[in-house]
Scaffold this motif. Structure first.
Motif, PDB file in Angstrom:
ATOM      1  N   LEU A 102       0.836  -1.205   0.000  1.00 34.53           N
ATOM      2  CA  LEU A 102       0.000   0.000   0.000  1.00 34.53           C
ATOM      3  C   LEU A 102       0.871   1.257   0.000  1.00 34.53           C
ATOM      4  O   LEU A 102       0.605   2.224  -0.724  1.00 34.53           O
ATOM      5  CB  LEU A 102      -0.929   0.016   1.224  1.00 34.53           C
ATOM      6  N   LEU A 103       1.938   1.221   0.802  1.00 35.24           N
ATOM      7  CA  LEU A 103       2.822   2.391   0.882  1.00 35.24           C
ATOM      8  C   LEU A 103       3.614   2.572  -0.416  1.00 35.24           C
ATOM      9  O   LEU A 103       3.824   3.706  -0.870  1.00 35.24           O
ATOM     10  CB  LEU A 103       3.762   2.262   2.089  1.00 35.24           C
ATOM     11  N   ARG A 104       4.023   1.454  -1.024  1.00 36.79           N
ATOM     12  CA  ARG A 104       4.739   1.570  -2.321  1.00 36.79           C
ATOM     13  C   ARG A 104       3.803   2.129  -3.382  1.00 36.79           C
ATOM     14  O   ARG A 104       4.214   2.912  -4.236  1.00 36.79           O
ATOM     15  CB  ARG A 104       5.314   0.218  -2.756  1.00 36.79           C
ATOM     16  N   ALA A 105       2.512   1.749  -3.335  1.00 36.76           N
ATOM     17  CA  ALA A 105       1.545   2.283  -4.310  1.00 36.76           C
ATOM     18  C   ALA A 105       1.366   3.791  -4.105  1.00 36.76           C
ATOM     19  O   ALA A 105       1.289   4.562  -5.071  1.00 36.76           O
ATOM     20  CB  ALA A 105       0.206   1.557  -4.174  1.00 36.76           C
ATOM     21  N   GLU A 106       1.308   4.212  -2.838  1.00 34.06           N
ATOM     22  CA  GLU A 106       1.212   5.660  -2.540  1.00 34.06           C
ATOM     23  C   GLU A 106       2.438   6.390  -3.093  1.00 34.06           C
ATOM     24  O   GLU A 106       2.329   7.454  -3.690  1.00 34.06           O
ATOM     25  CB  GLU A 106       1.152   5.904  -1.028  1.00 34.06           C
ATOM     26  N   ALA A 107       3.612   5.784  -2.879  1.00 35.80           N
ATOM     27  CA  ALA A 107       4.857   6.413  -3.345  1.00 35.80           C
ATOM     28  C   ALA A 107       4.851   6.511  -4.868  1.00 35.80           C
ATOM     29  O   ALA A 107       5.230   7.540  -5.443  1.00 35.80           O
ATOM     30  CB  ALA A 107       6.061   5.621  -2.853  1.00 35.80           C
ATOM     31  N   SER A 164       2.326   6.785  -6.778  1.00 33.46           N
ATOM     32  CA  SER A 164       1.354   7.809  -7.204  1.00 33.46           C
ATOM     33  C   SER A 164       1.857   9.213  -6.893  1.00 33.46           C
ATOM     34  O   SER A 164       1.197  10.202  -7.217  1.00 33.46           O
ATOM     35  CB  SER A 164       0.007   7.617  -6.508  1.00 33.46           C
ATOM     36  N   ASN A 165       2.994   9.273  -6.194  1.00 36.02           N
ATOM     37  CA  ASN A 165       3.629  10.553  -5.885  1.00 36.02           C
ATOM     38  C   ASN A 165       2.725  11.489  -5.086  1.00 36.02           C
ATOM     39  O   ASN A 165       2.738  12.703  -5.285  1.00 36.02           O
ATOM     40  CB  ASN A 165       4.091  11.210  -7.200  1.00 36.02           C
ATOM     41  N   THR A 166       1.901  10.916  -4.200  1.00 32.63           N
ATOM     42  CA  THR A 166       1.088  11.750  -3.302  1.00 32.63           C
ATOM     43  C   THR A 166       2.017  12.297  -2.208  1.00 32.63           C
ATOM     44  O   THR A 166       3.132  11.782  -2.011  1.00 32.63           O
ATOM     45  CB  THR A 166      -0.024  10.919  -2.625  1.00 32.63           C
ATOM     46  N   LYS A 167       1.506  13.304  -1.472  1.00 31.61           N
ATOM     47  CA  LYS A 167       2.312  13.881  -0.393  1.00 31.61           C
ATOM     48  C   LYS A 167       2.658  12.791   0.636  1.00 31.61           C
ATOM     49  O   LYS A 167       3.807  12.650   1.059  1.00 31.61           O
ATOM     50  CB  LYS A 167       1.514  15.016   0.271  1.00 31.61           C
ATOM     51  N   LEU A 168       1.626  12.009   0.970  1.00 31.62           N
ATOM     52  CA  LEU A 168       1.819  10.912   1.921  1.00 31.62           C
ATOM     53  C   LEU A 168       2.811   9.876   1.370  1.00 31.62           C
ATOM     54  O   LEU A 168       3.669   9.369   2.086  1.00 31.62           O
ATOM     55  CB  LEU A 168       0.443  10.279   2.159  1.00 31.62           C
ATOM     56  N   GLY A 169       2.704   9.613   0.061  1.00 31.98           N
ATOM     57  CA  GLY A 169       3.589   8.642  -0.581  1.00 31.98           C
ATOM     58  C   GLY A 169       5.038   9.099  -0.568  1.00 31.98           C
ATOM     59  O   GLY A 169       5.950   8.292  -0.327  1.00 31.98           O
ATOM     60  N   ARG A 170       5.253  10.385  -0.815  1.00 34.60           N
ATOM     61  CA  ARG A 170       6.632  10.908  -0.816  1.00 34.60           C
ATOM     62  C   ARG A 170       7.229  10.823   0.578  1.00 34.60           C
ATOM     63  O   ARG A 170       8.389  10.470   0.760  1.00 34.60           O
ATOM     64  CB  ARG A 170       6.657  12.358  -1.328  1.00 34.60           C
ATOM     65  N   LEU A 171       6.407  11.131   1.571  1.00 37.57           N
ATOM     66  CA  LEU A 171       6.878  11.048   2.959  1.00 37.57           C
ATOM     67  C   LEU A 171       7.226   9.587   3.294  1.00 37.57           C
ATOM     68  O   LEU A 171       8.309   9.294   3.817  1.00 37.57           O
ATOM     69  CB  LEU A 171       5.788  11.557   3.912  1.00 37.57           C
ATOM     70  N   ALA A 172       6.323   8.676   2.946  1.00 36.90           N
ATOM     71  CA  ALA A 172       6.551   7.250   3.240  1.00 36.90           C
ATOM     72  C   ALA A 172       7.831   6.764   2.557  1.00 36.90           C
ATOM     73  O   ALA A 172       8.645   6.062   3.163  1.00 36.90           O
ATOM     74  CB  ALA A 172       5.353   6.426   2.782  1.00 36.90           C
ATOM     75  N   LYS A 173       8.029   7.159   1.314  1.00 36.01           N
ATOM     76  CA  LYS A 173       9.184   6.664   0.543  1.00 36.01           C
ATOM     77  C   LYS A 173      10.500   7.058   1.201  1.00 36.01           C
ATOM     78  O   LYS A 173      11.468   6.300   1.189  1.00 36.01           O
ATOM     79  CB  LYS A 173       9.104   7.182  -0.898  1.00 36.01           C
ATOM     80  N   TYR A 183      11.222   7.220   4.263  1.00 36.53           N
ATOM     81  CA  TYR A 183      11.531   6.254   5.332  1.00 36.53           C
ATOM     82  C   TYR A 183      11.847   4.884   4.744  1.00 36.53           C
ATOM     83  O   TYR A 183      12.781   4.205   5.154  1.00 36.53           O
ATOM     84  CB  TYR A 183      10.342   6.127   6.303  1.00 36.53           C
ATOM     85  N   MET A 184      11.036   4.474   3.773  1.00 36.33           N
ATOM     86  CA  MET A 184      11.197   3.119   3.214  1.00 36.33           C
ATOM     87  C   MET A 184      12.550   2.957   2.536  1.00 36.33           C
ATOM     88  O   MET A 184      13.190   1.915   2.650  1.00 36.33           O
ATOM     89  CB  MET A 184      10.074   2.832   2.217  1.00 36.33           C
ATOM     90  N   ASP A 185      12.994   3.977   1.825  1.00 31.95           N
ATOM     91  CA  ASP A 185      14.268   3.865   1.112  1.00 31.95           C
ATOM     92  C   ASP A 185      15.442   3.700   2.078  1.00 31.95           C
ATOM     93  O   ASP A 185      16.468   3.131   1.730  1.00 31.95           O
ATOM     94  CB  ASP A 185      14.491   5.092   0.209  1.00 31.95           C
ATOM     95  N   ARG A 186      15.269   4.212   3.299  1.00 35.89           N
ATOM     96  CA  ARG A 186      16.328   4.045   4.312  1.00 35.89           C
ATOM     97  C   ARG A 186      16.187   2.717   5.045  1.00 35.89           C
ATOM     98  O   ARG A 186      17.053   2.331   5.808  1.00 35.89           O
ATOM     99  CB  ARG A 186      16.236   5.173   5.360  1.00 35.89           C
ATOM    100  N   GLY A 187      15.024   2.083   4.888  1.00 37.22           N
ATOM    101  CA  GLY A 187      14.777   0.826   5.605  1.00 37.22           C
ATOM    102  C   GLY A 187      14.209   1.053   6.991  1.00 37.22           C
ATOM    103  O   GLY A 187      14.183   0.137   7.818  1.00 37.22           O
ATOM    104  N   ASP A 188      13.742   2.278   7.265  1.00 35.23           N
ATOM    105  CA  ASP A 188      13.127   2.577   8.565  1.00 35.23           C
ATOM    106  C   ASP A 188      11.618   2.381   8.474  1.00 35.23           C
ATOM    107  O   ASP A 188      11.044   2.413   7.381  1.00 35.23           O
ATOM    108  CB  ASP A 188      13.402   4.036   8.958  1.00 35.23           C
ATOM    109  N   LEU A 189      10.979   2.234   9.632  1.00 35.27           N
ATOM    110  CA  LEU A 189       9.525   2.143   9.629  1.00 35.27           C
ATOM    111  C   LEU A 189       8.922   3.503   9.300  1.00 35.27           C
ATOM    112  O   LEU A 189       9.432   4.539   9.741  1.00 35.27           O
ATOM    113  CB  LEU A 189       9.006   1.680  10.996  1.00 35.27           C
TER     114      LEU A 189
END
Ligand code: AP5
Ligand code: MG
Length: 220
Positions: free
Chosen positions: A34-39, A41-50, A52-58
């Motif tokens: 779900l978070l990768r799909a948000e990322a 779609s380049n939504t604000k929430l998706g960019r924020l999630a990405k 963290y995810m790219d660093r491997g953090d929660l």
């Protein structure tokens, strides 16, 4: 039925989930997907999630819980759901208890897939993922039928941004620190079943089916 596949990065949650959803007829809810799909779609929430995810953090709990709750409110969850990668913190587990309580449900089973840490990095490095359906492959351990194409929908497979060996090691550390303790919450509820995630994918599948009270013999 509400089930959770619990285990470290690379333990096979996604691999087993893609079989179980067909077998059980309930949808998979993977917060990672779900978070990768948000990322994507380049939504604000998706960019924020990405970030963290790219660093491997929660990803922070408020973001993840929002994405999860949105998915849980969809009509296809009426018969149950197979959770993959949620909950991952004590606060998420408390949120989930509350959300299920509101639906008149409870967690039926948490299947803890155990794999020695040494094997996880080699599984994650080289993993190929279908960006459309989320199914995972590995060039050596679980190759697709056609080179780099998804067996299910023929979509070209990609490598995940957080699958570099260094980031994978960090994700495993984060799991041990922040997520493994969540298991205790479910042990107290008496719903945890431990299975070994070592060996062939089919062997693990049999163990998971047994852990949820189904067996291959029941298959039509
Ligand atoms: P997420 O997408 O959930 O990733 P993960 O938990 O790190 O787990 P993976 O998807 O890496 O592994 P898997 O257990 O699904 O293994 P797989 O079946 O692919 O989360 C990613 C990120 O999103 C997190 O780091 C975080 O930033 C964020 N996030 C997600 N949920 C969150 C939450 N709740 N709160 C906060 N942040 C959250 O298998 C791995 C490989 O091994 C594959 O190549 C497969 O083919 C192979 N394989 C599988 N089984 C076997 C076997 N038996 N033998 C040999 N090879 C096998
Ligand atoms: Mg996964």
């Amino acid at each position: 039925m509400i089930l959770t596949l619990f285990g470290p990065p690379g333990s096979g949650k996604g691999t087993q989930a893609s079989y179980l959803v067909e077998r059980l007829g309930i949808p998979q809810i993977s917060t990672g997907e779900l978070l990768r799909a948000e990322a994507a779609s380049n939504t604000k929430l998706g960019r924020l999630a990405k970030s963290y995810m790219d660093r491997g953090d929660l990803v922070p709990d408020d973001v993840t819980v929002e994405v999860f709750r949105r998915r849980l409110s969809k009509p296809d969850v009426a018969e149950g759901a197979l959770l993959d990668g949620f909950p991952r913190t004590a606060d998420q587990a408390a949120e989930l208890d509350q959300a299920l309580h509101g639906l008149g449900r409870r967690m039926d089973r948490v299947v803890y897939i155990k794999v020695p840490t040494a094997e996880l990095v080699s599984r994650i490095s080289g993993r190929l993922t279908c960006p459309k359906c989320g199914r995972t492959y590995h060039p050596v351990l679980a190759p697709p039928k056609l080179d780099r194409l998804c067996d299910r929908d023929s979509t070209p497979l990609i490598e995940r941004d957080d699958d570099k060996a260094e980031t994978a090691r960090h994700r495993i550390g984060v799991y041990l620190d922040q997520t493994l303790p969540v298991l205790e919450h479910y042990r107290k509820q008496g719903v945890v079943a431990e299975v070994s995630g070592e060996g062939d994918i089919e062997d693990v599948r049999r163990r998971v089916l047994e852990a949820i009270g189904r067996s291959d013999r029941e298959q039509r």
